[in-house]
Design an enzyme around this catalytic site. Structure first.
Site, PDB file in Angstrom:
ATOM      1  CB  CYS B 157     -22.846 -16.569  -4.319  1.00  0.00           C
ATOM      2  SG  CYS B 157     -23.253 -15.081  -5.214  1.00  0.00           S
ATOM      3  CG  HIS B 293      -1.493   1.900  -8.110  1.00  0.00           C
ATOM      4  ND1 HIS B 293      -2.829   1.566  -8.168  1.00  0.00           N
ATOM      5  CD2 HIS B 293      -1.326   2.591  -6.945  1.00  0.00           C
ATOM      6  CE1 HIS B 293      -3.444   2.041  -7.086  1.00  0.00           C
ATOM      7  NE2 HIS B 293      -2.561   2.672  -6.340  1.00  0.00           N
ATOM      8  CG  HIS B 330      -7.460   5.514  -7.533  1.00  0.00           C
ATOM      9  ND1 HIS B 330      -7.954   4.233  -7.474  1.00  0.00           N
ATOM     10  CD2 HIS B 330      -6.372   5.532  -6.722  1.00  0.00           C
ATOM     11  CE1 HIS B 330      -7.207   3.511  -6.659  1.00  0.00           C
ATOM     12  NE2 HIS B 330      -6.236   4.277  -6.189  1.00  0.00           N
TER      13      HIS B 330
END
Lengths: 75, 407
Positions: B157, B293, B330
């Site tokens: 990272c 969405h 979701h």
């Protein structure tokens, strides 16, 4: 059959540190097993969970060997 | 400006582990949203359905001594990233120079719940010393880097890029082009995008309940969990290493509408979609498919429909619009990434995943009906349109790269 305290302590140390349980003998120094202060607190947490005991922070700092841990866990 | 392309995909979702499992579930109309049976003592909880990663057993994927150190959301992130790295065919050199970017909706909810239970229900006096490192939002990135002796080991990272917010539903799609060469401000040769989330707290304790014969109600959309990862790199780099290219990330738009904390505003979505179109240099008429969405709530769907109509005008009636949330739930911070993957595969296969359980067609008049699978033709620049609590709105535009991507 329920595990003995010795077996629980050895099992947790071996699992946490990726060690062969046969190397986690009562006289083994915690430092030689690679157990750091963070590992010791984690182990205290796990033992409190598994055994229903309470281990004071001051006691954690004084642990030197595997046997010290099992002795501390005997209620 | 250099093109940014998608060359690797990985995901974990309620449809199963792996991208092909996810995609085959989507296109055949499966759903991972199921009734939940709560464990003893928690039967009163009023959450009836959810999209858990049902087939998942941590012990199948991680050594026993690592599982206590990895929250469920970190485990999903690591698995999805491994898949993406493998799928992208990335070697150690490519991995070492990559940025890893992670988004999460809630961080480590499993750790949080365990800690609360421990302290306030069981009355214990000590929390696990790794409670914060295990549950913090950046834990997935950190865990992946430090804990695993697997293919992830080589992933370094970049400290300047260890990002983990803003990351609600749309947040998982934040920044992608900014971090790539040729993108605005981009200076990195490659970046990986991690999207990780858990929905309604930890789903680890649930077991599935019996399925009703037919899921007929749009209310069958539920919260979920999962992770999605895509590998992004410059087209030049992808071509130089002869990588498989799924699609170009042609443009990206982001907005914050400064409105209500949960009630979506069409204006924010409109700004994000228009910004993405402008970034891609595309007219609304060039878009064929919108991955919506589509949460199935009374607040979202009409609002989103208005936003799409506002951006696309008369072209809205020609658009194919669908939402995959009824299939994978979701998954909050993972939703944007899962839907980006779904849209990418829609380009690859020329198939739009259907919207399941859509009853009220008038409410979203331009949405595809349940279990329809329209074929796409020609160049397809689709656009996922994730919204998020807090008023964040993301809008990537994808484009198929055809025979001569370097041309």
């Amino acid at each position: 059959m329920a595990q003995s305290i010795d077996e629980i302590v050895v099992g947790l140390i071996a699992r946490n540190k990726g060690l062969d349980p046969s190397t986690v003998i009562p006289a083994a120094e915690l430092a030689s097993l690679g157990i750091t202060s963070l590992d010791a607190i984690s182990l205290a947490y796990q033992l409190e969970e598994a055994l229903g005991v309470e281990i004071a922070n001051a006691d954690i700092e004084s642990l030197r060997t595997v046997r010290d841990i099992t002795d501390r866990c005997v209620v | 400006m250099a093109r940014v392309v998608i060359t690797g995909l990985g995901c974990v979702s309620a449809l199963g582990l792996g991208v092909e499992r996810f995609w085959s579930g989507l296109v055949t109309g499966e759903t991972g949203v199921r009734p939940l049976v709560w464990p003893a003592g928690r039967e009163a909880v009023k959450v009836a359905i959810g999209a858990k990663v049902w087939s998942y057993e941590p012990g199948d994927w991680f050594p026993a001594n690592q599982i206590p150190l990895l929250d469920r959301f970190s485990q999903f992130a690591i698995l999805a990233a491994r898949q993406a790295v493998a799928d992208g065919g990335l070697g150690q050199e490519a991995i070492r120079s990559a940025a890893v970017v992670l988004g999460t909706g809630c961080g480590g909810k499993e750790t949080e719940e365990q800690t609360y239970r421990h302290l306030y229900r069981e009355g214990r006096g000590r929390v696990h010393p790794l409670t914060i490192p295990r549950g913090m939002p950046s834990a997935a990135t950190e865990s992946g880097q430090h804990r695993l002796g697997h293919p992830w080991t080589g992933l370094q990272c970049d400290h300047r890029l260890r990002l983990f917010g803003p990351c609600r539903c749309a947040g998982g799609l934040t920044h992608p082009r900014r971090l790539c060469p040729g993108g605005p401000g981009g200076r990195y040769r490659r970046s990986f995008h991690l999207r990780v989330a858990q929905g309604m707290g930890s789903l680890a304790d649930f077991v599935p309940g019996p399925m009703p014969p037919v899921l007929r109600e749009s209310k069958w959309r539920g919260s979920g969990e999962g992770a999605g990862v895509v590998v992004l790199e410059s087209e030049a780099h992808a071509l130089a290493r002869d990588a498989k290219i799924y699609a170009e990330l042609a443009g990206f738009g982001l907005s914050s509408d400064a409105g209500h904390i949960t009630d979506p505003s069409p204006n924010g979505a409109v700004v994000a979609m228009r910004a993405a179109l402008a970034d891609a240099g595309l007219a609304p008429a060039a878009i064929d498919y919108v991955n919506a969405h589509g949460t199935g709530t009374r607040a979202n769907d009409p609002c989103e429909t208005r936003a799409i109509r506002q951006v696309f005008g008369p072209d809205a009636d020609r658009l194919v619009v669908s939402s995959t949330k009824a299939a994978h739930g979701h998954a909050m911070g993972a939703s944007g990434a899962l839907e980006l993957i779904a849209t990418t595969l829609a380009i690859r296969d020329g198939v739009v995943p259907p919207t399941l359980n859509l009853l009220d067609r008038a409410r979203g008049a331009i949405w595809t009906m349940s279990r329809t699978r329209p074929r796409l033709a020609g160049s397809v620049p689709p656009c996922p349109t994730p919204f998020a609590f807090g008023g964040l709105n993301g809008g990537p535009r994808l484009r198929r790269l055809s025979s001569a991507p370097g041309a």
